[in-house]
Motif scaffolding. Structure first.
Motif, short mmCIF file in Angstrom:
data_model
loop_
_atom_site.label_atom_id
_atom_site.label_comp_id
_atom_site.label_asym_id
_atom_site.label_seq_id
_atom_site.Cartn_x
_atom_site.Cartn_y
_atom_site.Cartn_z
N UNK A 186 0.82 -1.23 0.00
CA UNK A 186 0.00 0.00 0.00
C UNK A 186 0.85 1.28 0.00
N UNK A 187 2.11 1.14 0.29
CA UNK A 187 2.98 2.32 0.39
C UNK A 187 2.96 3.12 -0.91
N UNK A 188 2.93 4.43 -0.80
CA UNK A 188 2.94 5.29 -1.98
C UNK A 188 1.53 5.59 -2.47
N UNK A 189 0.58 4.74 -2.08
CA UNK A 189 -0.80 4.98 -2.53
C UNK A 189 -1.59 5.81 -1.52
N UNK A 190 -1.05 5.93 -0.32
CA UNK A 190 -1.75 6.67 0.75
C UNK A 190 -0.77 7.61 1.44
N UNK A 191 -1.33 8.65 2.06
CA UNK A 191 -0.48 9.57 2.82
C UNK A 191 -0.09 8.95 4.15
N UNK A 192 -0.99 8.10 4.65
CA UNK A 192 -0.72 7.50 5.95
C UNK A 192 -1.33 6.10 6.00
N UNK A 193 -0.61 5.22 6.68
CA UNK A 193 -1.16 3.86 6.87
C UNK A 193 -1.22 3.61 8.37
#
Lengths: 232, 190
Positions: B54-61
């Motif tokens: 999911x990294x790069x697709x969201x500002x925060x996880x």
């Protein structure tokens, strides 16, 4: 299971076949068949200690390997343990009579705040089967229960078990108390339980983390041998 | 700011309910299979794989798991990954509120949540082999003194299901309404 296996008459098998059949019956948790096979071997004048180690403990070791490898799961292991227990119930009084070798004494218990005892009971049973005397403290043990018991029972080994991540840190309290009392090095301390790992075992100052009952037995034997070598 | 909530499948309904209740449109939910709880040692790797994907697709996880039987390994992995997770030992604790749960200090209660009341057979009864070997029941549950249903919602059908579960396990039944406990507060800060 095939019809052929269902019709098997245990008493007609020779010793080697019967022991192999006992491995299968332990694996399948067939307590009545284990009971019968143990009695047959006794009738054939096998020593109780040999029945215990060569048939029951070895059979449970195989169960333990398949549990570790994810082939068997907890319910199957419990059924196998139940079958072994039935065999051990016959052998236990005979082992006392025949003076079977004692490898050492273990005090074992689940830590304070934790009531889970399946793993602890399996370890206790396998340790007994392997020739250790086991004093079982049961569940939910505060530090003083452990300390009193290892002193009173003149134990060689302290075994602690926990299933919960919230209770496993209590093992360190027990070990730290042993250090404070200057008795830590008088005992082998083994720890186990589902959420534990080797790093945790080291971090709290135990001698070893044991991932399952078979490993606990092997580890206990190894440490006892080292202890004897040190004394020699 | 887009936030991914990477959650245990056992929390899916609750997280979605909180999204709707609070109109949190900046959050998306991705769930990992709830049955990972049957092998908690697999949770850290599964979470790490999902975070990396999911990294790069969201500002925060944000990882919506508590320790969940991983013995601190999930917290260590989340720290390595640079993501936050829910504090506490497990969902029973954060639904009741970690502080309240710890203060209660109950050790002889077996807990169900809404999810577990709904999925009791699939997540408790069958995986423990009790469907085939009910004689094992007391080996598993003999040391428990009661079943406590920590209810997230007011749902009579679920209460009845939890009550049936208690009967199957041979334990006295108690229901406690918790709502979403710390889960709502934690997600609300994101």
């Amino acid at each position: 299971m095939s019809d052929e296996e269902e019709d098997l008459i245990l008493d007609e098998l020779d010793d080697e076949e019967l022991v192999l059949q006992m491995y299968d019956d332990l694996y399948d948790g067939m307590a009545d068949e284990i009971d019968e096979a143990v009695r047959i071997l006794l009738k054939r004048e096998w020593q109780p200690y040999d029945i215990l180690t060569k048939a029951l403990v070895e059979g449970m070791r195989i169960v333990g390997i398949d549990f570790r490898d994810g082939i068997l799961f907890v319910p199957e292991v419990l059924l196998a343990a139940g079958a072994m227990k039935k065999g051990m119930a016959i052998l236990k009084p005979l082992l006392i009579e025949t003076g079977a070798p004692q490898l050492g004494k273990m005090v074992i218990g689940t830590v304070k705040g934790d009531i889970h005892d399946i793993g602890k009971n399996l370890v206790a049973m396998m340790m007994e089967g392997a020739g250790f005397e086991v004093f079982d403290l049961g569940i939910n043990n505060p530090v003083e229960d452990y300390i009193d018991a290892i002193k009173r029972e003149k134990a060689d080994i302290l075994g602690m078990s926990a299933l919960l991540t919230t209770t496993m840190p209590y093992m360190k309290i027990v070990i730290d108390t042993m250090v404070e009392q200057g008795i830590r090095d008088d005992y082998i301390v083994l720890v186990g339980g589902a959420p534990l790992n080797e790093e945790f075992g080291k971090a709290i100052g135990s001698d070893a983390y044991c991932r399952d009952a078979a490993v606990a037995v092997e580890t206990a034997k190894e440490f006892m041998a080292r202890k004897h070598n040190q004394r020699a | 700011m887009k936030t991914l909530i990477l959650a245990c499948g056992a929390l899916a309904r609750e997280v979605l309910a909180l999204f709707e209740l609070n109109n949190w449109q900046h959050m998306e939910l991705h769930c990992l299979p709830a049955d990972l709880h049957l092998r908690p040692e697999k949770i850290p790797d599964a979470v790490a794989a999902a975070v990396n994907e999911a990294r790069g697709k969201y500002d925060r996880i944000f990882v919506a798991y508590a320790d969940c039987g991983t013995g601190g390994l999930l917290a260590a992995r989340c720290q390595e990954l640079g993501v936050d997770m829910i504090e506490g030992p497990h969902c029973y604790s954060f639904f009741e509120g970690n502080a309240a749960f710890a203060a209660r200090g109950e050790v002889t209660s077996f807990y169900l949540t809404d999810f577990l009341a709904r999925q009791f057979d699939a997540f408790v009864w069958k995986p423990m082999g009790l469907d085939k070997h009910p004689e094992l029941r007391d080996i598993y549950f003999g040391n428990y003194e009661k079943l406590v249903y920590l209810a997230q919602t007011e749902d009579e059908a679920l209460t009845q299901a939890a009550q049936r579960a208690a009967e199957k396990l041979g334990l006295p039944f108690e229901r406690r309404f918790t709502g979403y406990g710390d889960l709502g507060a934690v997600l609300g800060k994101l």
